[in-house]
Design a protein around this motif. Structure first.
Motif, mmCIF file in Angstrom:
data_model
loop_
_atom_site.group_PDB
_atom_site.id
_atom_site.type_symbol
_atom_site.label_atom_id
_atom_site.label_comp_id
_atom_site.label_asym_id
_atom_site.label_seq_id
_atom_site.Cartn_x
_atom_site.Cartn_y
_atom_site.Cartn_z
ATOM 1 N N LEU A 21 14.570 17.145 5.130
ATOM 2 C CA LEU A 21 13.627 16.231 5.774
ATOM 3 C C LEU A 21 12.380 16.066 4.920
ATOM 4 N N LEU A 22 11.882 17.155 4.442
ATOM 5 C CA LEU A 22 10.692 17.136 3.604
ATOM 6 C C LEU A 22 10.933 16.369 2.313
ATOM 7 N N VAL A 23 12.018 16.649 1.669
ATOM 8 C CA VAL A 23 12.293 16.054 0.360
ATOM 9 C C VAL A 23 12.655 14.580 0.461
ATOM 10 N N PHE A 24 13.515 14.212 1.401
ATOM 11 C CA PHE A 24 14.059 12.855 1.425
ATOM 12 C C PHE A 24 13.349 11.888 2.365
ATOM 13 N N ILE A 25 12.540 12.371 3.273
ATOM 14 C CA ILE A 25 11.876 11.457 4.216
ATOM 15 C C ILE A 25 10.359 11.509 4.080
ATOM 16 N N ILE A 26 9.793 12.665 4.210
ATOM 17 C CA ILE A 26 8.335 12.780 4.244
ATOM 18 C C ILE A 26 7.715 12.492 2.883
ATOM 19 N N THR A 27 8.269 13.035 1.829
ATOM 20 C CA THR A 27 7.689 12.838 0.493
ATOM 21 C C THR A 27 7.712 11.366 0.074
ATOM 22 N N PRO A 28 8.840 10.652 0.137
ATOM 23 C CA PRO A 28 8.805 9.236 -0.245
ATOM 24 C C PRO A 28 7.894 8.400 0.653
ATOM 25 N N THR A 29 7.913 8.718 1.945
ATOM 26 C CA THR A 29 7.047 7.983 2.872
ATOM 27 C C THR A 29 5.583 8.193 2.519
ATOM 28 N N THR A 30 5.216 9.393 2.189
ATOM 29 C CA THR A 30 3.834 9.688 1.811
ATOM 30 C C THR A 30 3.456 8.959 0.525
ATOM 31 N N ILE A 31 4.343 8.982 -0.464
ATOM 32 C CA ILE A 31 4.054 8.317 -1.738
ATOM 33 C C ILE A 31 3.900 6.806 -1.528
ATOM 34 N N ILE A 32 4.807 6.216 -0.770
ATOM 35 C CA ILE A 32 4.731 4.767 -0.498
ATOM 36 C C ILE A 32 3.467 4.443 0.286
ATOM 37 N N SER A 33 3.114 5.268 1.248
ATOM 38 C CA SER A 33 1.903 5.027 2.046
ATOM 39 C C SER A 33 0.659 5.074 1.180
ATOM 40 N N VAL A 34 0.558 6.058 0.317
ATOM 41 C CA VAL A 34 -0.612 6.175 -0.562
ATOM 42 C C VAL A 34 -0.693 4.963 -1.490
ATOM 43 N N PHE A 35 0.423 4.565 -2.069
ATOM 44 C CA PHE A 35 0.454 3.402 -2.952
ATOM 45 C C PHE A 35 0.041 2.136 -2.190
ATOM 46 N N THR A 36 0.575 1.942 -0.984
ATOM 47 C CA THR A 36 0.259 0.767 -0.178
ATOM 48 C C THR A 36 -1.213 0.733 0.214
ATOM 49 N N ILE A 37 -1.740 1.863 0.618
ATOM 50 C CA ILE A 37 -3.158 1.920 1.000
ATOM 51 C C ILE A 37 -4.051 1.607 -0.187
ATOM 52 N N ASN A 38 -3.714 2.137 -1.360
ATOM 53 C CA ASN A 38 -4.517 1.846 -2.551
ATOM 54 C C ASN A 38 -4.480 0.366 -2.901
ATOM 55 N N LYS A 39 -3.303 -0.247 -2.864
ATOM 56 C CA LYS A 39 -3.180 -1.672 -3.168
ATOM 57 C C LYS A 39 -3.934 -2.510 -2.145
ATOM 58 N N PHE A 40 -3.787 -2.167 -0.870
ATOM 59 C CA PHE A 40 -4.455 -2.892 0.197
ATOM 60 C C PHE A 40 -5.973 -2.789 0.047
ATOM 61 N N THR A 41 -6.463 -1.620 -0.300
ATOM 62 C CA THR A 41 -7.899 -1.431 -0.509
ATOM 63 C C THR A 41 -8.403 -2.285 -1.673
ATOM 64 N N GLU A 42 -7.643 -2.318 -2.759
ATOM 65 C CA GLU A 42 -8.035 -3.151 -3.903
ATOM 66 C C GLU A 42 -8.083 -4.625 -3.516
ATOM 67 N N MET A 43 -7.081 -5.067 -2.750
ATOM 68 C CA MET A 43 -7.046 -6.469 -2.335
ATOM 69 C C MET A 43 -8.233 -6.803 -1.437
ATOM 70 N N ILE A 44 -8.555 -5.920 -0.515
ATOM 71 C CA ILE A 44 -9.686 -6.163 0.381
ATOM 72 C C ILE A 44 -10.989 -6.206 -0.405
ATOM 73 N N GLU A 45 -11.168 -5.301 -1.341
ATOM 74 C CA GLU A 45 -12.377 -5.300 -2.163
ATOM 75 C C GLU A 45 -12.487 -6.586 -2.976
ATOM 76 N N GLN A 46 -11.383 -7.028 -3.573
ATOM 77 C CA GLN A 46 -11.408 -8.251 -4.370
ATOM 78 C C GLN A 46 -11.707 -9.471 -3.499
ATOM 79 N N ASN A 47 -11.063 -9.548 -2.338
ATOM 80 C CA ASN A 47 -11.329 -10.667 -1.428
ATOM 81 C C ASN A 47 -12.773 -10.656 -0.947
ATOM 82 N N GLY A 48 -13.304 -9.483 -0.677
ATOM 83 C CA GLY A 48 -14.701 -9.373 -0.262
ATOM 84 C C GLY A 48 -15.649 -9.837 -1.355
#
Length: 113
Positions: A21-48
Motif C-alpha cells: 500500500l505504501l509503495v504502490f498507492i501512497i508514494t505515487p499519490t504523494t508525488i503527483i499531489s506535490v507536483f500538481t500543487i507546485n504547478k498550480f501555485t506557479e500558474m496562480i502566481e503568473q495569472n496574478g
C-alpha cells in the motif's frame, strides 16, 4: 534467530499489505499531489502577476483618457458661440434669471457631451 523473527517485517500478510500500500498507492499519490500543487501555485502566481500588470496599465490609461476628455470638453465649450455669447453678454451685475439661464445652458451642453 528469535530476534530476527521478531523484526521480520515481511513475515505477516498484514505487514506485506501495508508495505505494498505504501509503495504502490501512497508514494505515487504523494508525488503527483506535490507536483500538481507546485504547478498550480506557479500558474496562480503568473495569472496574478498578469492581472496586476493589466490593472496597472488600465489605471495609467484612465487618468490620461479623463484629462483628454476634459480638455476636449473645455475646448468645445470655449469655441461654442451658443454658450460663450450668453456668458459674455451677462455681466457681473446680471439678473439671477440670466445667470440661471447661462448655467442651465452650460449644464445641458456638458450633459449632452
Amino acid at each position: 534467530m528469535k530476534m530476527l523473527k521478531k523484526w521480520n517485517i515481511f513475515g505477516s500478510v498484514r505487514s506485506q499489505i501495508l508495505i505494498l500500500l505504501l509503495v504502490f498507492i501512497i508514494t505515487p499519490t504523494t508525488i503527483i499531489s506535490v507536483f500538481t500543487i507546485n504547478k498550480f501555485t506557479e500558474m496562480i502566481e503568473q495569472n496574478g502577476m498578469d492581472m496586476m500588470e493589466t490593472a496597472l496599465k488600465h489605471s495609467m490609461e484612465n487618468p490620461q483618457t479623463f484629462m483628454d476628455g476634459a480638455a476636449d470638453a473645455a475646448l468645445m465649450i470655449m469655441t461654442n458661440t451658443a454658450i460663450i455669447d450668453p456668458i459674455l453678454k451677462s455681466d457681473k451685475q446680471g439678473t439671477v434669471q440670466q445667470k440661471i439661464g447661462v448655467t442651465k445652458l452650460l449644464e445641458n451642453y456638458l450633459y449632452d457631451f
